[in-house]
Design a protein around this motif. Structure first.
Motif, PDB file in Angstrom:
ATOM      1  N   LYS A 286       0.856  -1.198   0.000  1.00 35.52           N
ATOM      2  CA  LYS A 286       0.000   0.000   0.000  1.00 35.52           C
ATOM      3  C   LYS A 286       0.894   1.252   0.000  1.00 35.52           C
ATOM      4  O   LYS A 286       1.884   1.305   0.727  1.00 35.52           O
TER       5      LYS A 286
ATOM      6  N   SER B 216       5.436  -5.261  10.533  1.00 33.81           N
ATOM      7  CA  SER B 216       6.848  -4.857  10.702  1.00 33.81           C
ATOM      8  C   SER B 216       7.280  -4.829  12.159  1.00 33.81           C
ATOM      9  O   SER B 216       8.386  -5.234  12.506  1.00 33.81           O
TER      10      SER B 216
ATOM     11  N   ARG C  68       2.637 -10.104   7.285  1.00 41.11           N
ATOM     12  CA  ARG C  68       2.303  -9.014   6.362  1.00 41.11           C
ATOM     13  C   ARG C  68       3.194  -7.818   6.697  1.00 41.11           C
ATOM     14  O   ARG C  68       3.003  -7.171   7.723  1.00 41.11           O
TER      15      ARG C  68
ATOM     16  N   GLY D  81       5.172  -4.278   5.570  1.00 42.73           N
ATOM     17  CA  GLY D  81       5.331  -3.135   4.676  1.00 42.73           C
ATOM     18  C   GLY D  81       6.542  -2.292   5.036  1.00 42.73           C
ATOM     19  O   GLY D  81       7.560  -2.286   4.331  1.00 42.73           O
ATOM     20  N   THR D  82       6.447  -1.600   6.147  1.00 43.55           N
ATOM     21  CA  THR D  82       7.453  -0.598   6.525  1.00 43.55           C
ATOM     22  C   THR D  82       8.876  -1.169   6.574  1.00 43.55           C
ATOM     23  O   THR D  82       9.816  -0.507   6.123  1.00 43.55           O
TER      24      THR D  82
ATOM     25  N   ASN E 247      -4.399  -3.056   0.763  1.00 37.54           N
ATOM     26  CA  ASN E 247      -5.610  -2.952   1.572  1.00 37.54           C
ATOM     27  C   ASN E 247      -6.704  -2.093   0.949  1.00 37.54           C
ATOM     28  O   ASN E 247      -7.708  -1.848   1.612  1.00 37.54           O
TER      29      ASN E 247
ATOM     30  N   ARG F 259       5.532   6.587   3.168  1.00 34.26           N
ATOM     31  CA  ARG F 259       4.472   6.250   2.224  1.00 34.26           C
ATOM     32  C   ARG F 259       3.243   7.081   2.561  1.00 34.26           C
ATOM     33  O   ARG F 259       3.033   7.413   3.728  1.00 34.26           O
TER      34      ARG F 259
HETATM   35  C1  PLP Z   1      -0.323  -1.812   6.461  1.00 38.59           C
HETATM   36  C2  PLP Z   1      -0.692  -3.151   6.907  1.00 38.59           C
HETATM   37  C3  PLP Z   1       0.297  -4.095   7.241  1.00 38.59           C
HETATM   38  C4  PLP Z   1       1.782  -3.795   7.206  1.00 38.59           C
HETATM   39  O1  PLP Z   1       2.133  -2.866   8.210  1.00 38.59           O
HETATM   40  P1  PLP Z   1       3.655  -2.435   8.429  1.00 38.59           P
HETATM   41  O2  PLP Z   1       3.670  -1.954   9.829  1.00 38.59           O
HETATM   42  O3  PLP Z   1       3.921  -1.348   7.441  1.00 38.59           O
HETATM   43  O4  PLP Z   1       4.510  -3.610   8.209  1.00 38.59           O
HETATM   44  C5  PLP Z   1      -0.124  -5.354   7.616  1.00 38.59           C
HETATM   45  N1  PLP Z   1      -1.433  -5.680   7.669  1.00 38.59           N
HETATM   46  C6  PLP Z   1      -2.399  -4.805   7.371  1.00 38.59           C
HETATM   47  C7  PLP Z   1      -3.827  -5.235   7.450  1.00 38.59           C
HETATM   48  C8  PLP Z   1      -2.065  -3.509   6.975  1.00 38.59           C
HETATM   49  O5  PLP Z   1      -3.037  -2.641   6.677  1.00 38.59           O
END
Ligand code: PLP
Length: 230
Positions: A36, A204, A219, A221-222, A57, A229
């Motif tokens: 995202k 993360s 899951r 991202g960061t 998401n 972002r």
């Molecule tokens: C954004 C998101 C993540 C990832 O979060 P980070 O802290 O950036 O790793 C995981 N799961 C869901 C449902 C998210 O919306």
């Protein structure tokens, strides 16, 4: 962003260490790169670097970016899904992690069955009981699973949760342990058609703890793409 390959390597090492601490094969844990706010070009670089699974998401953002991605990458819907987005969601994603209410699973069932699909879904559980979070309440999970299992076009393949953010990842441990326990309870209930195969938990900030507690989908991202972002 320049550090993407390096970040990926480090995250994989940390996943592997967590898996080993819990006596599991690191290869049994699927890393979902949460993209995202990440542009398609960067996602392609991540795929080149070895990412096999991505998570988004928002349906609209996925619609904008997915046409630019190479075939073969598995796509996970991880965010709150509105019923009016179900049709597009089914066209875009391979698995839906955020099934959190009966009306949604009914709409998924109707649309998927009409297209001759069986869509793998995870039930999002509000283990922590946060008022602001979506998800089925733990006490309501088994009745929910039994209802949803009778619907065509969807197959329940596991559970998903989000732990409340905390500076100390240890605070998330009871939440993850709770989801793992619920998955065992559902598995023991032996509901026809239901497979408790996936535990999607850990982001993360807390994925190592999640893996120690049995996560086999994390899951992230960061830790891969940085925090700058939108
Ligand atoms: C954004 C998101 C993540 C990832 O979060 P980070 O802290 O950036 O790793 C995981 N799961 C869901 C449902 C998210 O919306």
């Amino acid at each position: 962003m320049e550090n993407l390959a390096e970040n990926l390597k480090r995250v994989r090492e940390r996943i592997a260490a967590g898996a080993e601490r819990s006596g599991r094969d690191p290869a049994s844990v699927t890393l979902i790169a949460v993209t995202k706010g990440v542009d398609a070009e960067t996602i392609c670089k991540a795929i080149d670097a070895g990412v096999t699974d991505i998570g988004e998401n928002r349906v609209q953002e996925a619609r904008d970016k997915f046409p630019s991605l190479p075939a073969g990458v598995r796509k996970h819907m991880i965010g709150h899904l509105q019923s009016n987005k179900v049709r597009h969601c089914l066209e875009l994603f391979d698995m839906i992690h955020s099934v959190d209410r009966l009306s949604l699973v009914e709409e998924l069932s109707r649309r998927a069955a009409a297209r001759g699909l069986v869509v793998p879904v995870l039930v999002q559980v509000n283990v922590a009981g946060e008022a602001t979070k979506h998800g089925v309440e733990p006490e309501a999970l088994l009745p929910f699973v039994k209802r949803a299992a009778g619907l065509p076009g969807v197959q329940i393949r596991g559970l998903m949760t989000m732990a409340p953010y905390s500076a100390d990842p240890e605070d998330a441990r009871p939440v993850f342990r709770g989801l793992a326990r619920l998955a065992r309870e559902v598995a023991e209930a032996d509901v026809p058609g239901v497979k408790m195969e996936w535990l999607s938990m850990g982001m993360s900030n807390d994925f190592e703890v999640a893996v120690e507690e049995g996560a086999n989908m994390v899951r992230i991202g960061t830790a891969l793409f940085g925090s700058r972002r939108p």
